[in-house]
Design an enzyme around this catalytic site. Structure first.
Site, mmCIF file in Angstrom:
data_model
loop_
_atom_site.group_PDB
_atom_site.id
_atom_site.type_symbol
_atom_site.label_atom_id
_atom_site.label_comp_id
_atom_site.label_asym_id
_atom_site.label_seq_id
_atom_site.Cartn_x
_atom_site.Cartn_y
_atom_site.Cartn_z
ATOM 1 C CD GLU A 109 -3.117 -0.853 2.269
ATOM 2 O OE1 GLU A 109 -3.951 -0.264 2.138
ATOM 3 O OE2 GLU A 109 -2.732 -1.227 3.566
ATOM 4 C CD GLU A 129 -3.377 -6.063 3.750
ATOM 5 O OE1 GLU A 129 -2.510 -4.968 3.962
ATOM 6 O OE2 GLU A 129 -3.461 -6.645 2.798
#
Length: 686
Positions: A109, A129
């Site tokens: 990210e 995640e």
């Protein structure tokens, strides 16, 4: 001149480009100190008029391998990774992410939040995640779809898929892939941007066919068992196509906040840390492993072939031995076909497959064992057969070679006694298919040397397995617990449940397959053969269910004979309802036991099965078969289909009221009858 902003962050000016290095070993996790240092570095970049751009790079072997999961149980402290990325976004000067090793989770990210990305070949990127019961919370569900589209973003995020830098470059996620001099090329790229910034949030999601997106969503839901994190990730990804990009970012964070302390997320974090602990040796045997460069695999069947592939993938030289030319040809072809398939699927480059196959020697000559550092047999699960193989190994293996048996149940000491060097012998229990399954039980015999155990554990990690140390007891950890679970399920058949009711209840709990579906898939004759071998030692007073025996006596051995607990007709999906013959066998077993059949609810089936596993786990701790209670959960989740989001039987037991759990275990013992041993559940607390 270097400037230290915070201990994990170093900065250096390369002319008019500020290089920001993350040095937070071992994996450069995005801890608070890293995030704070990055914000401070961006502030320096913005403030200094002599700087035109910045580069973020990782020290050591990787970029950023994810967030610091230990912080997930703590209140969020400024700055979050999203706030780091917002600082980069607000900066008037471009920032380039220079990636090597891994850029996962918050690390990827961070890279997506930079103005450009560059990487060396082999770098792996991804957003895993969801596998921890949460979703990306620093813009991952918003920026990724803008590059690859909604459908591919769903596949990547909902499965935690990792892709290489080369694949990411083709998908537009990485601007350049360079062979060497990563930092030099990153600085040049940053300088060439001439002060122009760009945010992936500013580009639209590519147009896609609605049917393809819907199909990707359904596939993600099936693969993810419709767990809350998967549902939230899909909703958040779909928000990326909406008109308000900031609303999508806000919703993403709200989803994360809802999920972070959910039951799934807590259990999955527990599993994550349990797996990290499982690979550690106890201090008493924590020594340097023996060097391993060459592995010999005796037996080229399904298991031996899978072990050989795992070793080749790890860069080891592999010597594949068989008893005759025909079997050897089949084994070698099994390995070659695997790599041909991987190349055809685009998962392995042809040159890489060729390099791995070049490490394979298929032979009938036992003399080659003198070259091997580790020798593992993967032959028929019979003590006498394995002892014969080990006598032959003993005659050819060099001094100091590690001798391993791939056995599921058998006594390691009895196998080691067939050699003149039992101190070199250990068990390496792989799970099929061995090149896919992550679990490896490393079994310690009474005389196994400490450095042999260390070698087994280190080899497991090199093969990209999760090695778990086990004591030498029948069934080790996994099969011992699974047998207790299966036995309890058989008791419930006698008492009134049908096979499909047990399977459906346990699959509803989250098991990948119910016990009777598993038995049909594996073959009922495997358990039948083991039972017959143990028959002489079985106390006639113990409750014994002979339903499986009777099925086998009728030739119902599972899928391979098209009939087991269920019918398996050619060209048709497996049945989910037991047929009249099976029900008749079960009803007669109930009558012989003197039991009046009754309906069992799904809740009772689930609880009794779990209680049986918990009790056996406590017995394993008492006997020292498992080093840590959490190791049992790792084994069950990695090798036996226990749902990771439920943590494992030990984790489940810790969530129960202690008094109620103890009372239920006592009742379970009464229903099991003579021979039941009650475990001490307090041993599972640590």
């Amino acid at each position: 001149m270097d400037v230290t902003i915070n201990s994990p962050i170093r900065t250096e000016c390369r002319g008019d480009v500020l290089v920001v290095e993350i040095d937070n070993p071992p994996v450069n996790a995005g801890s608070w100190a890293v995030r704070k240092g990055l914000v401070d570095a961006v502030a320096i970049l913005e403030a200094r008029s002599d700087l035109l751009a910045g580069v973020i790079v990782g020290a050591g072997s990787t970029f950023v391998s994810g967030s610091d999961i230990r912080e997930f149980n703590q209140p969020l402290t400024w700055p979050s990774m999203a706030q780091v990325i917002e600082a980069i976004r607000a900066c008037s000067k471009p920032v380039v992410a220079a990636m090597h090793g891994f850029a996962l989770g918050g690390g990827f990210e961070l890279a997506l939040g930079c103005d450009a990305r560059i990487a060396v070949p082999g770098t792996q990127v991804g957003l895993p995640e969801v596998t921890l019961g949460i979703l990306p919370a620093a813009g991952g569900t918003q920026r990724l779809p803008r590059c690859v589209g909604l459908a591919r973003a769903m596949r990547m995020i909902c499965t935690g898929e990792r892709i290489t830098a080369e694949q990411a470059g083709e998908a537009g996620l990485i601007d350049r892939v360079v062979e060497a001099d990563l930092l030099h090329h990153a600085v040049e790229l940053a300088r060439a941007m001439r002060g122009k910034t760009r945010d992936l949030l500013d580009q639209p999601v590519p147009a896609e066919d609605d049917g393809a997106v819907a199909a990707a969503e359904q596939s993600a839901l099936r693969a993810g068992k419709r767990r809350p994190a998967v549902l939230a990730a899909i909703a958040s990804i779909r928000n990326a196509a909406g008109p308000d990009k900031l609303a999508g970012m806000t919703a993403e964070r709200a989803f994360f906040d809802q999920l972070q302390q959910s039951g799934d997320a807590v259990a999955l974090r527990y599993q994550f840390f349990a797996e990290r602990e499982a690979v550690k040796l106890p201090p008493a045997v924590s020594v340097e492993p023996r060097p391993v460069r060459t592995m010999a695999v005796i037996g080229g069947g399904t298991m031996g072939g899978g072990i050989a592939i795992s070793a080749l993938d790890a860069g080891l030289e592999v010597l594949l031995l068989e008893q005759d030319a025909e079997a050897l040809a089949r084994g070698a072809e099994r390995v070659r076909s695997h790599y041909q398939g991987r190349v055809a699927e685009g998962k392995v480059q042809e040159r890489d497959a060729a390099a791995r196959l070049a490490g394979l020697t298929a032979t009938l000559d036992w003399n080659v064992l003198a070259r091997a550092d580790v020798i593992i047999e993967a032959v028929f699960e019979d003590l006498a057969v394995k002892q014969d193989v080990f006598r032959t190994i003993d005659a050819f293996a060099r001094p100091g070679a590690v001798l391993a048996t791939n056995t599921s149940y058998l006594d390691i000491d009895a196998i080691g006694a067939a050699t003149r060097r039992p101190h070199d012998v250990l068990g390496l229990h792989f799970f099929s298919p061995a090149n896919v399954m992550k679990l490896l039980e490393v079994v310690r015999g009474d005389r196994t040397a400490a450095d042999v155990l260390a070698t087994g554990m280190a080899l497991g990690r090199r093969l990209r397995k999760t090695p778990v140390l086990c004591g030498n007891a029948f069934g080790f950890i996994g099969n011992r617990v699974f047998n207790a679970y299966r036995k309890q399920c058989e008791y419930m058949l006698e008492e009134g449940a049908w096979p499909e009711e047990v399977d459906q209840a346990l699959e509803a709990f989250g098991f990948a397959m119910g016990p009777f579906s598993v038995a049909d898939l594996a073959g009922l004759d495997i358990a039948w053969r083991m039972r017959k071998a143990q028959a002489a030692q079985r106390d006639p007073r113990e409750r014994y269910v002979d339903i499986l025996d009777q099925l086998c006596e009728r030739g119902r051995l599972g899928r391979k004979t098209r009939a087991g607990y269920y019918l398996h007709e050619a060209g048709k999906p497996a049945g989910k309802t037991s047929d009249a013959e099976v029900r008749g066998i079960i009803e007669r077993a109930s009558a012989r036991r003197g039991l009046k059949r009754r309906a069992l609810s799904a809740e009772e089936i689930q609880r009794r099965a779990l209680l049986a596993m918990v009790n056996e786990a406590a017995l394993l701790m008492r006997e020292g078969v498992a080093s840590r209670a959490s190791d049992i959960d790792v084994v069950l989740a990695q090798g036996y289909g226990f749902p990771r989001w439920a943590g494992g039987p030990v984790f489940w037991a810790r969530q129960q009221d202690r008094a109620a759990l103890q009372a239920d275990l006592l009742r379970l013992g009464e229903s099991c009858g003579y021979g039941f041993e009650l475990g001490d559940v307090s041993s599972l607390e640590t």
